[in-house]
Design a protein around this motif. Structure first.
Motif, mmCIF file in Angstrom:
data_model
loop_
_atom_site.group_PDB
_atom_site.id
_atom_site.type_symbol
_atom_site.label_atom_id
_atom_site.label_comp_id
_atom_site.label_asym_id
_atom_site.label_seq_id
_atom_site.Cartn_x
_atom_site.Cartn_y
_atom_site.Cartn_z
ATOM 1 N N PHE A 8 46.988 30.288 43.376
ATOM 2 C CA PHE A 8 47.123 31.588 42.697
ATOM 3 C C PHE A 8 46.905 31.417 41.203
ATOM 4 O O PHE A 8 47.455 30.511 40.577
ATOM 5 N N GLU A 9 46.076 32.303 40.649
ATOM 6 C CA GLU A 9 45.823 32.295 39.203
ATOM 7 C C GLU A 9 45.914 33.725 38.690
ATOM 8 O O GLU A 9 45.437 34.668 39.348
ATOM 9 N N LEU A 49 48.768 42.537 48.600
ATOM 10 C CA LEU A 49 47.481 41.988 49.015
ATOM 11 C C LEU A 49 47.366 40.523 48.612
ATOM 12 O O LEU A 49 46.895 39.688 49.405
ATOM 13 N N CYS A 50 47.783 40.181 47.404
ATOM 14 C CA CYS A 50 47.763 38.780 46.967
ATOM 15 C C CYS A 50 48.570 37.912 47.932
ATOM 16 O O CYS A 50 48.124 36.816 48.318
ATOM 17 N N ASP A 51 49.742 38.386 48.326
ATOM 18 C CA ASP A 51 50.566 37.645 49.292
ATOM 19 C C ASP A 51 49.802 37.402 50.588
ATOM 20 O O ASP A 51 49.784 36.283 51.118
ATOM 21 N N ARG A 52 49.178 38.466 51.112
ATOM 22 C CA ARG A 52 48.487 38.362 52.394
ATOM 23 C C ARG A 52 47.313 37.379 52.314
ATOM 24 O O ARG A 52 47.094 36.577 53.223
ATOM 25 N N VAL A 57 38.960 34.796 45.919
ATOM 26 C CA VAL A 57 39.075 36.252 46.005
ATOM 27 C C VAL A 57 39.677 36.802 44.719
ATOM 28 O O VAL A 57 40.729 36.328 44.254
ATOM 29 N N LEU A 58 39.025 37.798 44.150
ATOM 30 C CA LEU A 58 39.519 38.490 42.958
ATOM 31 C C LEU A 58 40.214 39.776 43.388
ATOM 32 O O LEU A 58 39.658 40.564 44.153
ATOM 33 N N VAL A 59 41.428 39.982 42.884
ATOM 34 C CA VAL A 59 42.164 41.220 43.122
ATOM 35 C C VAL A 59 42.429 41.874 41.775
ATOM 36 O O VAL A 59 43.201 41.354 40.967
ATOM 37 N N CYS A 77 44.153 36.918 40.354
ATOM 38 C CA CYS A 77 44.772 38.228 40.154
ATOM 39 C C CYS A 77 44.581 38.649 38.699
ATOM 40 O O CYS A 77 44.879 37.879 37.785
ATOM 41 N N ILE A 78 44.062 39.869 38.475
ATOM 42 C CA ILE A 78 43.980 40.380 37.115
ATOM 43 C C ILE A 78 44.702 41.719 37.019
ATOM 44 O O ILE A 78 44.714 42.506 37.977
ATOM 45 N N ASP A 79 45.324 41.949 35.882
ATOM 46 C CA ASP A 79 46.068 43.190 35.655
ATOM 47 C C ASP A 79 46.310 43.314 34.159
ATOM 48 O O ASP A 79 46.429 42.303 33.464
ATOM 49 N N ASN A 80 46.372 44.549 33.674
ATOM 50 C CA ASN A 80 46.689 44.749 32.254
ATOM 51 C C ASN A 80 48.118 45.245 32.045
ATOM 52 O O ASN A 80 48.520 45.546 30.920
ATOM 53 N N PHE A 81 48.875 45.352 33.141
ATOM 54 C CA PHE A 81 50.283 45.753 33.130
ATOM 55 C C PHE A 81 50.511 47.167 32.613
ATOM 56 O O PHE A 81 51.578 47.474 32.081
ATOM 57 N N PHE A 82 49.519 48.037 32.768
ATOM 58 C CA PHE A 82 49.764 49.444 32.424
ATOM 59 C C PHE A 82 50.760 50.043 33.420
ATOM 60 O O PHE A 82 51.721 50.701 33.035
#
Length: 314
Positions: A51-52, A17-20, A4-6, A30-35
């Motif tokens: 988890f990645e 959501l990642c936790d669940r 699953v990609l979040v 998990c992807i994020d740019n930390f904005f």
């Protein structure tokens, strides 16, 4: 086990959501740019075998193999989404195109985290999913409101044109631990001001209303929508239908924190809606979902979280 990609996975909702998903046995990318996302929101997941994390901006294509995509990437508070309005619109629109393209290629099911802001300043109350909204297309909130509306358009066009399996969820005001302390949202604003002993800023006369959904309930609704049958596309409202005035919320925060803060009034921001309340009939009938956490209970949990955050100097 699903892969699953979040997107926006280090944000307030994304990290919960990642936790669940991990709790139920999924592999989570998990992807994020930390904005607006924060590393500390996912720090407890470092080293988890399923988890990645990849630092990535959804306005650029991503080439991975996944079974499901939760597209949550976008700043969601006025303070943050107005800071770089052009980038906000790009994140909603180009980000949707990129994630839909990924879903098309991998045949993944994809959920769009849309928003009650698609209804604008509504003339229909409470808001049902068949209401088209009343949105200013050129106002200071339009980068977010119209960006999310365009993203919904893209999702349904990809479904009609390319048979992509989509889900569209309209999120109403949500609160809880891991909210950004400086996001300008009313719950975090009131709590942080109260804990610091500052005046509590109430915009307008305080009679405008919102409906507040605790984060655990919201994530439950999101997962239920993703797991629903292929005939349930949405859009589906997910939020708490119990309505509170801003003054009632401020009074509750003052009581629960025990602060001596005073309430001060400021002018109402431009295009700020007077009322916001979801009709959750579809969520009840199609997902078997309705919120379980009452406002005072959720506020107490959120206040406990912010006590530690404010203590760190946030």
């Amino acid at each position: 086990m699903k892969k699953v990609l979040v997107t926006g996975g280090a944000g307030f909702l994304g990290s919960h959501l990642c936790d669940r998903l991990l709790d139920r046995g999924d592999d989570v990318l998990c992807i994020d740019n930390f904005f607006t996302g924060q590393r500390k929101n996912i720090a407890h997941l470092n080293g988890h075998p399923r988890f990645e994390f990849i630092r990535h901006d959804v306005t650029f294509p991503l080439f991975v193999e996944v079974d499901q995509i939760f597209n949550l990437a976008c700043p969601a508070s006025p303070v943050h989404y107005q800071f770089d309005a052009v980038q906000t619109a790009k994140t909603s629109v180009i980000g949707a195109i990129n994630m839909l393209g990924l879903a098309k290629r991998t045949k993944a099911k994809i959920l769009q985290a849309s928003t009650s802001e698609v209804y604008g300043d509504p003339e229909v109350h409470p808001q049902t999913e068949d209401y088209w909204g009343r949105v200013n297309p050129i106002g200071i909130r339009s980068c977010y409101d119209e960006g999310k509306r365009c993203a919904e358009t893209l999702f349904f066009d990809y479904q009609r044109q390319h048979n992509v399996k989509i889900k569209v969820m309209r999120i109403f005001n949500t609160y809880g631990p891991r909210m950004h302390p400086n996001d300008g949202r009313v719950v975090s604003n009131f709590i942080v001001q109260a804990l610091r002993g500052e005046d509590i800023t109430l915009y307008g006369d305080g009679t405008q209303t919102r409906s507040f959904c605790y984060v655990d309930d919201l994530i439950d609704g999101m997962v239920r929508l993703m797991d629903s049958g292929d005939d349930v596309l949405g859009p589906i409202n997910v939020g708490n239908p119990v309505e509170f005035t801003m003054r009632e919320l401020a009074d509750a925060v003052i009581e629960l924190t025990g602060t001596k803060s005073k309430i001060v009034h400021r002018p109402l921001p431009s295009d700020d809606p007077r009322q916001r309340q979801p009709d959750i009939t579809q969520a009840r009938t199609k997902l078997g979902w309705e919120p379980q956490v009452q406002l005072r209970q959720g506020l107490m949990r959120t206040i406990d979280y912010f006590r530690s955050v404010v203590g760190e100097g946030a």
